[in-house]
Design a protein around this motif. Sequence first.
Motif, mmCIF file in Angstrom:
data_model
loop_
_atom_site.group_PDB
_atom_site.id
_atom_site.type_symbol
_atom_site.label_atom_id
_atom_site.label_comp_id
_atom_site.label_asym_id
_atom_site.label_seq_id
_atom_site.Cartn_x
_atom_site.Cartn_y
_atom_site.Cartn_z
ATOM 1 N N VAL A 1 24.881 26.245 -20.236
ATOM 2 C CA VAL A 1 24.584 27.673 -20.214
ATOM 3 C C VAL A 1 25.622 28.478 -20.992
ATOM 4 C CG1 VAL A 1 24.244 29.671 -18.711
ATOM 5 C CG2 VAL A 1 23.388 27.444 -18.014
ATOM 6 N N ALA A 2 26.891 28.129 -20.850
ATOM 7 C CA ALA A 2 27.970 28.893 -21.483
ATOM 8 C C ALA A 2 28.777 28.005 -22.426
ATOM 9 C CB ALA A 2 28.896 29.477 -20.416
ATOM 10 N N ALA A 3 29.402 28.638 -23.408
ATOM 11 C CA ALA A 3 30.161 27.901 -24.421
ATOM 12 C C ALA A 3 31.361 27.155 -23.832
ATOM 13 C CB ALA A 3 30.623 28.848 -25.513
ATOM 14 N N ASN A 4 31.900 27.646 -22.713
ATOM 15 C CA ASN A 4 33.072 26.988 -22.120
ATOM 16 C C ASN A 4 32.686 25.832 -21.196
ATOM 17 O OD1 ASN A 4 32.009 28.541 -20.070
ATOM 18 N ND2 ASN A 4 33.971 29.350 -19.375
ATOM 19 N N GLU A 5 31.401 25.523 -21.061
ATOM 20 C CA GLU A 5 30.944 24.389 -20.270
ATOM 21 C C GLU A 5 30.846 23.142 -21.138
ATOM 22 O OE1 GLU A 5 27.162 25.475 -18.658
ATOM 23 O OE2 GLU A 5 28.026 26.756 -17.124
ATOM 24 N N ALA A 6 30.864 21.995 -20.496
ATOM 25 C CA ALA A 6 30.696 20.731 -21.223
ATOM 26 C C ALA A 6 29.253 20.619 -21.720
ATOM 27 C CB ALA A 6 31.023 19.562 -20.302
ATOM 28 N N PRO A 7 29.051 19.946 -22.838
ATOM 29 C CA PRO A 7 27.675 19.724 -23.318
ATOM 30 C C PRO A 7 26.874 18.932 -22.279
ATOM 31 C CG PRO A 7 29.262 19.134 -25.008
ATOM 32 C CD PRO A 7 30.043 19.392 -23.750
ATOM 33 N N PRO A 8 25.571 19.148 -22.234
ATOM 34 C CA PRO A 8 24.758 18.423 -21.253
ATOM 35 C C PRO A 8 24.727 16.933 -21.547
ATOM 36 C CG PRO A 8 23.362 19.609 -22.794
ATOM 37 C CD PRO A 8 24.771 20.002 -23.103
ATOM 38 N N LYS A 9 24.638 16.150 -20.476
ATOM 39 C CA LYS A 9 24.623 14.693 -20.602
ATOM 40 C C LYS A 9 23.211 14.159 -20.383
ATOM 41 C CE LYS A 9 29.273 14.276 -18.726
ATOM 42 N NZ LYS A 9 30.054 13.774 -17.604
ATOM 43 N N ASP A 10 22.860 13.114 -21.114
ATOM 44 C CA ASP A 10 21.573 12.448 -20.923
ATOM 45 C C ASP A 10 21.452 11.940 -19.486
ATOM 46 O OD1 ASP A 10 21.352 12.942 -23.627
ATOM 47 O OD2 ASP A 10 21.040 10.852 -24.208
ATOM 48 N N ALA A 11 22.545 11.427 -18.941
ATOM 49 C CA ALA A 11 22.531 10.882 -17.581
ATOM 50 C C ALA A 11 22.162 11.956 -16.558
ATOM 51 C CB ALA A 11 23.879 10.266 -17.237
ATOM 52 N N ASP A 12 22.609 13.192 -16.766
ATOM 53 C CA ASP A 12 22.269 14.275 -15.848
ATOM 54 C C ASP A 12 20.785 14.625 -15.943
ATOM 55 O OD1 ASP A 12 24.875 14.436 -14.918
ATOM 56 O OD2 ASP A 12 25.435 16.013 -16.345
ATOM 57 N N ALA A 13 20.222 14.596 -17.138
ATOM 58 C CA ALA A 13 18.790 14.859 -17.309
ATOM 59 C C ALA A 13 17.965 13.740 -16.671
ATOM 60 C CB ALA A 13 18.451 15.013 -18.787
ATOM 61 N N ARG A 14 18.423 12.489 -16.798
ATOM 62 C CA ARG A 14 17.720 11.377 -16.156
ATOM 63 C C ARG A 14 17.803 11.486 -14.632
ATOM 64 N NH1 ARG A 14 20.191 8.496 -20.340
ATOM 65 N NH2 ARG A 14 21.757 7.690 -18.893
ATOM 66 N N ALA A 15 18.940 11.913 -14.109
ATOM 67 C CA ALA A 15 19.073 12.113 -12.661
ATOM 68 C C ALA A 15 18.136 13.221 -12.191
ATOM 69 C CB ALA A 15 20.523 12.444 -12.301
ATOM 70 N N SER A 16 17.996 14.268 -12.990
ATOM 71 C CA SER A 16 17.102 15.377 -12.659
ATOM 72 C C SER A 16 15.648 14.918 -12.596
ATOM 73 C CB SER A 16 17.258 16.488 -13.702
ATOM 74 O OG SER A 16 16.282 17.486 -13.542
ATOM 75 N N ILE A 17 15.208 14.131 -13.574
ATOM 76 C CA ILE A 17 13.820 13.659 -13.583
ATOM 77 C C ILE A 17 13.567 12.685 -12.431
ATOM 78 C CG2 ILE A 17 14.086 11.741 -15.209
ATOM 79 C CD1 ILE A 17 11.425 12.566 -16.467
#
Length: 124
Positions: free
Chosen positions: A67-83
Amino acid sequence: MQLRLVGIGLLTLALSGCANWGFNSNVSPEGVKDYYKGDGVTLYSKAELTEINYVTLGSIEGEACQVAANEAPPKDADARASIRRRAADMGANGLLLDRCIRFNDMPGCLEQVLCSGQAIKVAD
């Protein structure tokens, strides 16, 4: 001996001063349960499903978002956990993952990983 008793007395006094302190956490029992509910969903490949009896419950997506520039880039693993959590919400115990795609400058996200797939119910 007397020095030892003074030390024990000071330690007891110090520890009793902390007795009324509380501990607040942003992790609730419900939040932990929700976070880990995707653990019961197994990822399958198309090849693995040729020998398995299953029913498709529907198409699903999961995402990870920066969401914000000071956050870490999103991870594929987090998207897989979400699905996987969304598949569990549908009553699935399996997931046929189609693909995960990374997008830049999406509405509400500087960068986003979006995974899509099929929620499945594998026979016991």
